[in-house]
Design a protein around this motif. Structure first.
Motif, short mmCIF file in Angstrom:
data_model
loop_
_atom_site.label_atom_id
_atom_site.label_comp_id
_atom_site.label_asym_id
_atom_site.label_seq_id
_atom_site.Cartn_x
_atom_site.Cartn_y
_atom_site.Cartn_z
N LYS A 104 -22.04 -59.16 54.42
CA LYS A 104 -21.74 -58.61 53.07
C LYS A 104 -20.60 -57.39 53.68
O LYS A 104 -20.12 -56.70 51.99
N LYS A 105 -20.86 -55.78 54.74
CA LYS A 105 -19.88 -54.58 54.24
C LYS A 105 -20.22 -53.95 53.28
O LYS A 105 -19.32 -53.86 52.87
N SER A 106 -21.35 -54.09 53.31
CA SER A 106 -21.66 -53.26 51.68
C SER A 106 -22.22 -51.78 51.80
O SER A 106 -23.30 -52.06 52.61
N ALA A 107 -22.28 -50.60 52.03
CA ALA A 107 -22.85 -49.40 51.78
C ALA A 107 -24.64 -49.87 51.35
O ALA A 107 -25.77 -49.13 51.87
N ASP A 108 -25.04 -50.74 49.97
CA ASP A 108 -26.29 -50.08 49.29
C ASP A 108 -26.70 -51.41 49.50
O ASP A 108 -27.74 -50.90 49.88
N PHE A 109 -26.32 -52.82 50.19
CA PHE A 109 -27.14 -53.39 50.92
C PHE A 109 -27.23 -52.87 52.16
O PHE A 109 -28.51 -52.62 52.17
N SER A 110 -26.50 -52.54 53.26
CA SER A 110 -26.71 -51.53 54.08
C SER A 110 -28.56 -50.80 53.93
O SER A 110 -29.02 -50.96 54.80
N ALA A 111 -27.72 -49.93 52.93
CA ALA A 111 -29.03 -48.50 53.03
C ALA A 111 -30.30 -49.01 52.32
O ALA A 111 -31.17 -49.07 52.40
N SER A 112 -30.56 -50.11 51.78
CA SER A 112 -31.25 -51.00 50.84
C SER A 112 -32.79 -51.30 51.53
O SER A 112 -33.31 -52.13 51.63
N ARG A 113 -31.74 -52.16 52.96
CA ARG A 113 -32.86 -53.08 54.09
C ARG A 113 -34.16 -52.26 54.25
O ARG A 113 -35.03 -52.49 55.13
N GLY A 114 -33.64 -50.71 54.97
CA GLY A 114 -34.88 -50.53 55.57
C GLY A 114 -36.29 -50.34 54.14
O GLY A 114 -37.83 -50.43 54.79
N GLU A 115 -35.88 -50.09 52.73
CA GLU A 115 -37.68 -50.60 52.39
C GLU A 115 -37.59 -52.27 51.55
O GLU A 115 -38.85 -52.11 51.85
N TYR A 116 -36.82 -53.04 52.05
CA TYR A 116 -37.27 -54.44 51.72
C TYR A 116 -38.05 -54.41 53.27
O TYR A 116 -38.90 -55.13 52.85
N LEU A 117 -37.41 -54.14 54.49
CA LEU A 117 -37.75 -54.51 55.74
C LEU A 117 -39.86 -54.02 55.57
O LEU A 117 -40.84 -54.37 55.71
N SER A 118 -39.75 -52.72 54.79
CA SER A 118 -41.02 -52.17 54.54
C SER A 118 -41.81 -52.58 54.05
O SER A 118 -43.28 -52.64 54.03
N ALA A 119 -41.67 -52.71 52.55
CA ALA A 119 -42.25 -53.88 51.56
C ALA A 119 -42.91 -55.39 52.44
O ALA A 119 -44.37 -55.71 52.07
N ARG A 120 -41.74 -55.89 52.94
CA ARG A 120 -42.46 -56.62 53.79
C ARG A 120 -43.74 -56.75 54.53
O ARG A 120 -44.55 -57.76 55.00
N ILE A 121 -43.17 -55.96 55.42
CA ILE A 121 -44.82 -56.05 56.17
C ILE A 121 -46.01 -55.19 55.69
O ILE A 121 -47.39 -55.68 55.29
N VAL A 122 -46.00 -54.10 54.53
CA VAL A 122 -46.72 -53.54 54.03
C VAL A 122 -47.47 -54.88 52.93
O VAL A 122 -48.51 -55.01 52.91
N ALA A 123 -46.86 -55.76 52.60
CA ALA A 123 -47.44 -57.23 51.66
C ALA A 123 -48.15 -57.67 52.34
O ALA A 123 -49.09 -58.11 52.25
N ASP A 124 -47.35 -57.93 53.76
CA ASP A 124 -48.22 -58.68 54.94
C ASP A 124 -50.08 -58.25 54.55
O ASP A 124 -50.79 -58.65 55.42
N PHE A 125 -49.16 -56.75 55.48
CA PHE A 125 -51.12 -56.35 56.09
C PHE A 125 -51.63 -55.59 54.83
O PHE A 125 -53.10 -55.93 55.27
N LEU A 126 -51.66 -55.40 53.28
CA LEU A 126 -52.43 -55.48 51.98
C LEU A 126 -52.92 -57.44 51.93
O LEU A 126 -54.21 -57.31 51.39
N GLY A 127 -52.00 -57.82 52.26
CA GLY A 127 -52.70 -58.82 51.36
C GLY A 127 -52.22 -59.27 50.15
O GLY A 127 -52.32 -59.88 49.11
N PHE A 128 -50.91 -58.52 49.52
CA PHE A 128 -50.97 -58.67 48.43
C PHE A 128 -48.94 -59.65 48.07
O PHE A 128 -48.35 -60.50 49.27
N GLU A 129 -49.01 -60.13 47.03
CA GLU A 129 -47.46 -60.34 47.50
C GLU A 129 -46.67 -60.02 47.14
O GLU A 129 -46.12 -58.52 46.36
N PHE A 130 -45.35 -60.35 47.50
CA PHE A 130 -43.97 -59.99 47.94
C PHE A 130 -42.83 -59.78 46.80
O PHE A 130 -42.70 -61.07 46.31
N VAL A 131 -42.57 -58.63 46.39
CA VAL A 131 -41.77 -58.87 44.75
C VAL A 131 -40.85 -58.33 45.06
O VAL A 131 -40.63 -56.96 45.36
N ASP A 132 -39.42 -58.67 45.66
CA ASP A 132 -37.92 -57.89 45.41
C ASP A 132 -37.88 -56.65 44.70
O ASP A 132 -37.78 -57.92 43.39
N ALA A 133 -37.11 -56.08 44.92
CA ALA A 133 -36.93 -55.53 43.44
C ALA A 133 -35.73 -56.05 43.15
O ALA A 133 -35.46 -55.53 41.72
#
Length: 439
Positions: A104-133
């Motif tokens: 993608k070569k996008s600054a915004d996409f690149s920067a957003s992946r920290g939150e995306y990856l955090s949410a994937r992990i926390v959703a799995d840990f809590l047993g909650f549904e993951f909903v992408d922003a």
């Protein structure tokens, strides 16, 4: 009751912090929707994941791929998943993420992946549904949040979702591409979700036990503010108080949803409650002022012209020049023959200042323009100041006793705050003097 909880970077920093987040969520069943940031620093010299992701983008632009920088990110997330004992296939998720950053070569996409990856992990840990922003947060063609459309998307998406984890900081633009808010924008995401689900409370969990009256690096003994209004927070956040993003107030303000600033690592602390004006209880705070905040590095253009007040369109012509250079005006104090235009020095680099002054001379033909650089702006904010005799006298007397020269004074008609300009060298001393005068 519905609570939306946002957890900041320190709350996502490592597995122990995320375990603490889980204990907070499980302690109150009304905490149904969780917004998370990217992992922050684990120790003083650590690097935030978002900063590493911006490095990834730069590396892609320069080298064609981000393998070197992404390796550090991969190790961090793999370690978190391992320490949490999860079976989540984080390697596959990271492989796809690295590939997408490269493609993608996008600054915004690149920067957003920290939150995306955090949410994937926390959703799995809590047993909650993951909903992408990106499913629910929308920006318009001008890059601004499309509030009504986003509100509808959030409301519809979570109507049948009992519990979910949502990454903060980003959404999708009108072209379907990932777009981020400004840094600290996960606070805004939390506020948007709170409004959309009609939450009763928005809890913003961070590493401090609420708003402090002023920066504890300057005044270590600074007190916690028990209660504060939306407007006061807006003023303090804009002037540099970093606990909550200034733009995070607007979404919840419209629905009159209170915000509670809480400490992830001291959940028993009451924190600071942010409320509408009519819910403010002055008994909660024992000082005339609520808070003090400021920023350094401003430039003042002092424009003087005899009979300026009788010249129709004078101020408009000055401001049109500033607008031409795409520079924001911070404040505009004026006298009968003088106008002070206060600008952020960062925006005046690379010859902009001299070009702007030249164009102002051509447009309004002033008697003279004087440039004052290295100025700090400091705001003293509080509902208790309004119509109370002697507040300004106390403030100015404190600065006089501290031998601080005031270069500018600006007070709004609401009497909510008093903003002063002082030399950068007096910044810390000024904040200490004001704090001590009222506390």
């Amino acid at each position: 009751m519905i609570k939306v909880c946002k957890f900041g970077g320190t709350s996502m920093a490592d597995a122990n912090a995320i375990r603490q987040v889980k204990s907070i969520i499980e302690a109150d069943d009304s905490r149904r929707y969780v917004v998370v940031s990217a992992p922050g620093k684990r120790f003083k010299d650590d690097i935030k994941i978002t900063d590493m992701l911006y490095r990834c983008y730069n590396e892609v632009v320069e080298c064609g791929n981000c393998a070197k920088s992404f390796k550090i990110i991969r190790e961090r997330f793999v370690q978190i998943v391992k320490d949490l004992g999860l079976t989540l296939d984080i390697d596959a998720i990271l492989d796809k993420t690295e590939q997408e950053i490269n493609e993608k070569k996008s600054a915004d996409f690149s920067a957003s992946r920290g939150e995306y990856l955090s949410a994937r992990i926390v959703a799995d840990f809590l047993g909650f549904e993951f909903v992408d922003a990106s499913e629910v947060v929308r920006f318009d063609s001008h890059g601004k949040l499309n509030e009504d459309y986003t509100d509808d998307k959030v409301s519809n998406r979570f109507a049948k979702t009992e519990k979910a984890v949502i990454p903060g900081f980003y959404g999708k633009n009108f072209q379907g591409e990932i777009k981020t808010f400004s840094r600290g924008g996960s606070d805004i995401t939390g506020s948007i979700i709170a409004r959309g689900v009609k939450a009763d409370l928005y809890e913003n969990w961070t590493d401090v036990s609420g708003f402090l009256v002023c920066d504890p690096r300057i005044v270590p003994e600074a007190k916690v503010i028990n209660q504060i209004t939306y407007k006061e927070v807006r003023e303090l956040s804009y002037m540099g108080a970093s606990v909550l993003h200034a733009e995070a107030i607007a979404p919840v303000m419209k629905r009159r949803i209170p915000i509670n600033i809480k400490n992830t690592f001291k959940p028993q602390d009451k924190g600071t409650m942010i409320v509408p004006n009519d819910q403010y209880n002055s008994a909660e705070n024992d000082s005339v002022i609520t808070g003090i905040a400021g920023k350094k590095n401003f430039t003042v253009l002092l424009i003087e012209k005899s009979m300026m007040n009788a010249e129709v369109g004078f101020i408009r012509r000055v401001l049109s020049v500033v607008e031409h250079y795409n520079v924001c005006v911070e404040h505009l104090p004026s006298g009968i023959d003088t106008l002070s235009v206060i600008l952020e020095s960062e925006q005046l680099k690379d010859g902009v200042l001299s070009d702007m002054i030249g164009e102002i001379r051509e447009n309004v033909n002033p008697d003279y323009i004087h440039v004052i650089e290295n100025i700090s702006l400091i705001a003293t904010v509080g509902h208790g100041m309004a119509r109370r005799m002697g507040t300004a006298a106390t403030l100015f007397n404190a600065l006089a006793q501290a031998n601080i020269n005031i270069r500018m004074i600006d007070q709004g008609s609401s009497e909510l705050n008093i903003i002063i300009g002082v030399a950068n060298s007096d910044y810390e001393k000024c904040i200490r003097a004001i704090y001590n005068a009222f506390n």
